[in-house]
Scaffold this active site. Structure first.
Site, PDB file in Angstrom:
ATOM      1  N   CYS A 176       0.841  -1.199   0.000  1.00  0.00           N
ATOM      2  CA  CYS A 176       0.000   0.000   0.000  1.00  0.00           C
ATOM      3  C   CYS A 176       0.882   1.258   0.000  1.00  0.00           C
ATOM      4  O   CYS A 176       1.554   1.533  -0.980  1.00  0.00           O
ATOM      5  CB  CYS A 176      -0.967  -0.040   1.185  1.00  0.00           C
ATOM      6  SG  CYS A 176      -2.391   1.055   0.987  1.00  0.00           S
ATOM      7  N   HIS A 206      -3.830  -5.718   0.821  1.00  0.00           N
ATOM      8  CA  HIS A 206      -3.746  -6.099   2.233  1.00  0.00           C
ATOM      9  C   HIS A 206      -4.273  -7.533   2.393  1.00  0.00           C
ATOM     10  O   HIS A 206      -5.141  -7.977   1.641  1.00  0.00           O
ATOM     11  CB  HIS A 206      -4.589  -5.166   3.101  1.00  0.00           C
ATOM     12  CG  HIS A 206      -4.094  -3.761   3.121  1.00  0.00           C
ATOM     13  ND1 HIS A 206      -2.911  -3.398   3.727  1.00  0.00           N
ATOM     14  CD2 HIS A 206      -4.623  -2.618   2.607  1.00  0.00           C
ATOM     15  CE1 HIS A 206      -2.733  -2.089   3.593  1.00  0.00           C
ATOM     16  NE2 HIS A 206      -3.751  -1.597   2.912  1.00  0.00           N
TER      17      HIS A 206
END
Length: 497
Positions: free
Chosen positions: A331, A436
């Site tokens: 991310c 994630h």
């Protein structure tokens, strides 16, 4: 509405763990249970099936109860941005940014309405709501605007459990002081005390427990022993409790402890691997030479990237990569690995352009529209065709740089069958992605660990392992067993039986 409330004398007292244990214990008794936390301030988030953000701890508590996570389980999520501001997530959707003062002026009534509406919806679907407070219920300067502790308990008329962490010391003073600062109508709801994280001989507590019960007229429901089965931490303070005790591990994986680190629950599956030592590295620490280095998610990517440069860690990472080290970014960490991050609207501060680590030929633009969704895809690395499940939470779009004569970095390759999710460099030592929960995928995780092991001349691990959710179920069972064997719920439950 039938409910039980769990509050703590301090942050990190163990409220989330006790709540999860109660969800598992009571669901196994045949009740349909839901967790609930009215307002949560956390940087570890999960994405529900409907694309809403909630605190990761509430997702784990839902799994403990055997139900799917819902946005109503955590109607208000505050994600700190730095500079005394937070992003406000209401019923799973971002609605703005605010300071603490502005939040209570602009969002208090809206938040309380969302809490009551969520409780109504949950009570229509579930038999019992296990509510968790936040921090301490006795912060006298904040009580008048506290949305998530005794205001919820009073609204539900919920029998309330007070949890204290004895490991940090001063447990009896914490309990007595907390009770003294509660209003009479709040204190009467406290039906039991739980002493958590106890190490040592249980009989040595007996005289103290007797005194506490005589003084407060509230029963001590139980003493929970210290456990190495750590519940997922809600904030970076929880990382302080993580102690690696794997003297025979074969791989060391470093994780940068960014100032605004987020979603570090991504790495719990790696921490659970017997052959892996997970080491959190402060920016001023020596990087040494781990088998892999992870740059995790960040709530404010540019600010944390600046911290890497200012601390000298950026140069250490670049030198490590140049020496053949494995670097990966998740991310915000993925965004940092590129050549440049642009923020044309100034969403993260005054810097509109900021140089990245220049380890991947990509550039990122911070955007106002947030991508929040669950994903399923197939891997291209380290083995082609492995099924992957995970979720995205990011503000920004990352694109490869092609045909740029100024770059000395060869082109990169898609990490998954969706090229927008992540890339790996030509040497397969630097990669980044937006996914994630990637390491939750057992076969993929082991394949990547074997990629590292081969570089060390180590034999491969079996890849036919279950996904981490099965291991998480075992951890939740262990936590529930520990609590049920040491907790007497009789003073709490009779009104519902």
């Amino acid at each position: 509405m039938r409910a039980i409330m769990v509050v703590g004398t301090t942050s990190n007292a163990g409220k989330s763990m006790i709540t999860a244990a109660l969800c598992r214990i009571l669901s196994h008794r045949g009740w349909r249970i839901t967790p609930f936390k009215g307002q949560n301030m956390a940087l570890n988030a999960y994405v529900t099936a409907t694309g809403g953000e909630i605190g990761y701890a509430q997702a784990v508590q839902a799994w403990a109860a055997g139900v799917n996570p819902l946005v109503e389980m955590n109607p208000i999520l505050l994600k700190p941005q730095g500079n005394m501001t937070s992003q406000v997530i209401l019923k799973g959707k971002p609605i703005g940014y605010t300071t603490a003062q502005e939040y209570y002026e602009q969002y208090f009534e809206l938040g309380w309405e969302a809490i009551r509406d969520s409780l109504q919806r949950l009570s229509a679907e579930f038999d019992l709501i296990i509510c968790e407070g936040a921090g301490s219920p006795a912060e006298i300067n904040l009580k008048h605007r506290d949305l998530t502790n005794m205001r919820v308990a009073k609204y539900l008329n919920a029998p309330t459990i007070l949890v204290v962490d004895i490991d940090r010391g001063g447990a009896f003073a914490h309990v007595v002081g907390t009770l003294a600062l509660l209003d009479p109508e709040e204190r009467i709801l406290i039906r039991g005390i739980v002493i958590n994280k106890f190490r040592g001989q249980r009989s040595l507590l007996d005289s103290g427990i007797q005194w506490l019960e005589d003084y407060t007229k509230i029963p001590v429901l139980g003493v929970i022993p210290w456990s190495e089965n750590l519940f997922p931490a809600e904030d970076s303070l929880g990382l302080l409790e993580r102690r690696s005790r794997k003297p025979n591990s074969e791989l060391t994986i470093g994780v940068l402890r960014l100032p605004r680190i987020s979603n570090f629950t991504d790495f719990d599956p790696l921490d659970a691997e017997p052959s892996v030592t997970l080491k959190y590295i402060h920016l001023n620490d020596s990087l040494a030479y781990p088998d892999a280095l992870i740059i995790p998610g960040s709530k404010t990517t540019i600010a944390d990237l600046k911290a890497l440069h200012d601390s000298g860690m950026a140069k250490k990472i670049q030198d490590y990569a140049a020496a053949g080290g494995n670097v990966l970014g998740i991310c915000g960490g993925f965004q940092m690995l590129g050549q440049l991050i642009t923020d044309p609207e100034g969403l993260e501060g005054e810097d509109r352009y900021y140089p990245g680590l220049n380890l991947l030929p990509v550039r990122t633009t911070i955007t106002r529209n947030k991508i929040v969704r669950q994903r399923s895809c197939l891997s291209h690395f380290p083995h082609k065709g492995l099924p992957i499940d995970g979720y995205e939470i990011h503000q920004g779009r990352t694109h490869p740089i092609e045909g740029n004569k100024d770059t000395q970095i060869p082109p990169c390759h898609p990490l998954f069958d969706d090229p927008g999710l992540g890339v790996v460099d030509h040497s397969q030592t630097v990669w980044g992605c937006y996914l994630h929960g990637l390491f939750d995928n057992g076969a993929w995780r082991r394949s990547w660990l074997n990629h590292l092991r081969q570089r060390r001349g180590l034999s491969s691990l079996p890849t036919g392992v279950p996904n981490y959710r099965e291991q998480r179920e075992m951890i939740l069972d262990g936590i529930a067993d520990l609590v049920s064997h040491n907790l007497n719920l009789a003073p709490i439950l009779p009104m519902y039986l």
